[in-house]
Design an enzyme around this catalytic site. Sequence first.
Site, short mmCIF file in Angstrom:
data_model
loop_
_atom_site.label_atom_id
_atom_site.label_comp_id
_atom_site.label_asym_id
_atom_site.label_seq_id
_atom_site.Cartn_x
_atom_site.Cartn_y
_atom_site.Cartn_z
CG HIS A 136 -1.37 1.29 -4.26
ND1 HIS A 136 -1.48 1.22 -5.63
CD2 HIS A 136 -1.71 0.06 -3.79
CE1 HIS A 136 -1.89 0.00 -5.97
NE2 HIS A 136 -2.02 -0.73 -4.88
CD GLU A 189 -2.74 -1.40 -0.01
OE1 GLU A 189 -3.07 -0.40 -0.67
OE2 GLU A 189 -3.03 -2.57 -0.35
CD GLU A 204 -2.82 -3.20 -7.81
OE1 GLU A 204 -1.91 -3.76 -7.15
OE2 GLU A 204 -3.86 -2.76 -7.29
#
Lengths: 507, 507
Positions: A269, A266, A295
Site C-alpha cells: 500500500h 502494508e 489491495e
Amino acid sequence: MAQSPYKQLEQEWKRLHALRGAMAVLRWDAAVLMPKGSADVRGEQLATLETEYHALVTAPRISRLLDRAQANTASLRDWQIANLHEMRRQRDFAIATPVALISRLARAASKAEAKWLQARETGKFEDFAPHLEEVVNLVRDKAQLLAQARNLSPYDALVDEFSPGLTAAEIDAIFKGLGRRLPSMIREVLARQESRPVLPITGKFGASKQRALAVEIMKAIGFPFDRGRLDESEHPFTEGVPGDVRVTTRFDPADPFSGLLGAIHETGHAMYDVGLPAEFADQPVGRDRGMALEESQSLLMEMIVSRSRPFVTYLKPLLEKHFGVSGPEWSEENLYAHLTRVKRGPIRVDADELTYTLHIQLRYELENQLLSGQLAVRNLRDAWNSSMEMRLGVKPQSDLEGVLQDVHWAVGSFGYFPSYALGAVIAAQFQDAMRAAVPELDAQIARGEFAGLIGWLREHVHSRGASVSAQALIKQATGKPLSAAAALRYLESKYLEPETVLGSAAA
Amino acid sequence: MAQSPYKQLEQEWKRLHALRGAMAVLRWDAAVLMPKGSADVRGEQLATLETEYHALVTAPRISRLLDRAQANTASLRDWQIANLHEMRRQRDFAIATPVALISRLARAASKAEAKWLQARETGKFEDFAPHLEEVVNLVRDKAQLLAQARNLSPYDALVDEFSPGLTAAEIDAIFKGLGRRLPSMIREVLARQESRPVLPITGKFGASKQRALAVEIMKAIGFPFDRGRLDESEHPFTEGVPGDVRVTTRFDPADPFSGLLGAIHETGHAMYDVGLPAEFADQPVGRDRGMALEESQSLLMEMIVSRSRPFVTYLKPLLEKHFGVSGPEWSEENLYAHLTRVKRGPIRVDADELTYTLHIQLRYELENQLLSGQLAVRNLRDAWNSSMEMRLGVKPQSDLEGVLQDVHWAVGSFGYFPSYALGAVIAAQFQDAMRAAVPELDAQIARGEFAGLIGWLREHVHSRGASVSAQALIKQATGKPLSAAAALRYLESKYLEPETVLGSAAA
C-alpha cells in the site's frame, strides 16, 4: 490578476488535502499510541474535521467554480480535466450524503465497534446484533441517497465509494470465473500436499528482532523511512499521505512470518502512495485509484512476491541473521512449503491464497442480502455458519471463529470486502504483464532487489494516480480487460505445477 | 427552539477547541516521532488548520452572536459572563492580526528556526542574524497592530498574548524587588557553599530506568496515564488538551536528575491542565490563565518541591531501587546539596533558582530594545555578552553559550521570557499560602504523597480556569497582591538559613 476557476479549485483542494492529512495523523495516533481514556476527545476532533471537510466540499463556491471551470476546459491539460472530474465526484458524493446522516452513522459505527470489541470478549453475537442492525439501517439510507445521486444501484453506489467505477456485475463475473475452477483446485492441492508434510517451525521470536528483519526488507523494497514509519498496532494498517506514510503490523512472538507478511502487505500500500504523481500530490487526481487497486498492490507483495521461491532464497539468510536459526525446517524447500500451505479454515485473515476468495464471496453475498433486507441481522449468524460449511466445509466452533471475526460491518464498511478478491485477481494480472516486461524479475528478487518490480508498478500503476478508471488502467497496463484468467493460471501453476512457477528454472 | 446566542457561541468554541486539540496532536507528533522528511507536509497541515481557526473566530457570525449575547447577560452565570469575555478577547486578538501577517510570520519563524538549528551546528550567530531580523520586523508589526486594538503599549500587547493582563510595569516591579537583594544573596550563598563541598554524582543511568523512575513519581503526583503520556523529545514540553495531555523530557545517561526534573516540571504544567474546570473543558474560560501562571505550576514542582529536603527523603530510596546505587554521595544530605547547588553559568536552562532570574532579566531587556529599534539585531551578540558579564560575571565562550542558546526569538516568541521570572515569583507566593493551609505538607511529600499539594493548587489555581485575571487569582489564593517578597523570603530561608526551610524541624 485573478486566478482561473481551475486554479482556484486546486487551491481549495490543497486545503482539503491538508485536512485529510491531519485526520490521517489523528487516526494513526489513535490506533498506535493514544491513551485509552482519550477516545472521546479524539472523537470530537475527528468529527469536527470531518464536518469542516464536508462543509468546504459542499460550499456553493465550489459548485460555482466547478461549473465555470467545466465550461472552459480547452485551456486545460488531460490531467487537469481528469482532476476536475475527480473534484466533481467528491463534491457529488458529499452533497448526496448530508452531514447529519454521516455523523449519525459515525456515532452508530463508533458504538457498534465498541460493542463488537466487547462481544469479542463474551463471544456472543447477540450482544452485538442490535448495534449492527442500526448500522445496517443507516448504511442502507446512505446507499439509497448515493444511488439516486450517482444513478447506480444501492450496492454499486457503496462499492463505488471504495473502488470508483467497479460494479457488482464485474464482481459477479470475477467470482463466477474463479468458481469454475477453484473448488476442484483446492481439493487437488490438498490431496497433493497431504503426501508432502511440512516440518513445523517453532520458537520464540522477539519483537525487536522481528522488527529489524521487517525494516531491512522494507528498505530493500524501497520504503522511505525518512518520510514514513513502521509501528505496531492491534491490526496492521497504512495511514497518512505521501510525504508522511505510516504502516503498522503486529508481531506474534510464536510466529516469525505473520508480522513480517503484515508489514510487507502494508508496504505494498505504502509504495503505491509513495509512487503517486508528485505534481498532483495534493489534488484528487493524484490519489490512488480505489481500494481494489490498493489491495492489488498489497496482495501482490504479500501473496505473490513474498510467498515465491526467489523471495524465500532472499529471506532464508535474513532469518538466519536476525533470529540465529538453522536446521532442516529452515531450508528453502521447507520455508516455501510452509508459506504456501493450503488449509480450509474458518478465519479469513489466516486463509491462504486459494481459499481466501471463498471467504470474501461469503461476505459479499451476505452483505448484499443484509442491505436488500432479504436477510435480517438476527439471522446473520445462522446464514454465516451454513454458508461457511457449504463453501469451505468447515463449521465455526464459536461466533469468534464465525460472524464476529471482522470489524468491517461494525464500522459501516459495506461494499469493501470485494476489494480484496478483486485485488488478488488484479495482482495476478499485473504479475503476468510484469513478468513479460522484466524477464530478470526472479533473479532480482532472489538477490533482494526490488527495483524491477517497483519500477514496473510505478510506471504502469502508481504514477497514473486517479487519472483514468481502474478498468482502463488495468487494460493499459496488461493489454487485457480485468478477468480471473491470470489469477487462475497463476494459482494453477504455483500450487499444481510447482516446478514451473516463479523462481523456478522455467522463469 | 433556537439556542440562545450564548449557547450558540459555546457550540462554536467547542469546534474551535477540537481544532486546537487537533493542532496540538500534530505539533506533538512533529516534535516526538514524525519522520524528518515530513516537515513540509506537516507545515501545510498546521497552516491550513491555523487559517481555518482564524477564519472561524473572525467570522461575522461570531461578532454578531457576541454582541447579542453581551446585550443579554442577565440570564448568564458569572462563569458564562467570564467565558463571553474570553471569547471576545480571542476574537479581538484574531481580528487585530490579519491571517496574511500571521502566516508570513509563521513562515519566517519556521525558516529562522531551521537556520537557528543550523547555526547551533556552526556556532555562528552571523548565519542566523538576518533571519532573526526578519522575524523581529514582523513581530514589531504584529505588536503595533495588537497595541492599537487592545489599547496597550506594543510590548505589553505581546506579553498580553501569553499572560493576559500582565504588563511591563508589573514585570519591572518584580525585577526591581528581586534586584534589591538577589546580587548580594548570590555572593553570600556562593561563599557559604565554598566551605561545604558536594560529593560528585557520576555513573551511567539508562533511559529505561530513568523513565521508570520518572513514571513512578509522576503517578505519585497524580499524572493520569490513562489520559496522558510521557515521551522523549529534544526539549521537554507539554502539549495536548485536558483528556489527552502529553509531556516529554530528555534523559541524559550521565545525569540521573535532568530528565527527571524536566518530567516533573512538565508534570506541573500537566496537572494544571488536568485540574481545569471540567464543565468548561472546551470553552475559553476553561483554559489556563496564561503562561506566567503555567510556569508558576511547573517551577513550583521543579524548583520548590523537587529541590526540597522532604522530596529528597522520598527520592533517595527510589534512586536506590531504580538505579541500584548506594554510597555517601547518595546520602540525603549530599543529594540535597547537589540539587540546591548555586553556580554562575552562561546557560539559562542549567541555572539554579538564584541566578535564573538574572538570565531572564537579560533577555527581557534585550527583547525590549530589539522591538523598540534601540538595538539592531547585528549588535545583539555584543549586547548579550556584555550584559551577561555585567549581570552574572561570566563571559560566554561561544555563541552557543550565548546568544544562540534559546529558540524563543527564532520562533517569534517575544514577550514570553518574563513568564519564567513571574512564574518563579508566583510559585513562591503560592507556597507560602499553601504551607499555612496544609501544615502537614512536608511530612506528606517525604512519604511521596502529593494530595495536599495538588489539592490546594486545584482549589485555588487550577479549578479557576480563566474566570478571573491572574492578579485577582493570586490575590484571592494568597491574600496578597503579586510581589517579589515571598520569593525573596523563600530563597533567603532555603539558601542562607538551611535549618529552617521546607522539611526541617521548624516546619
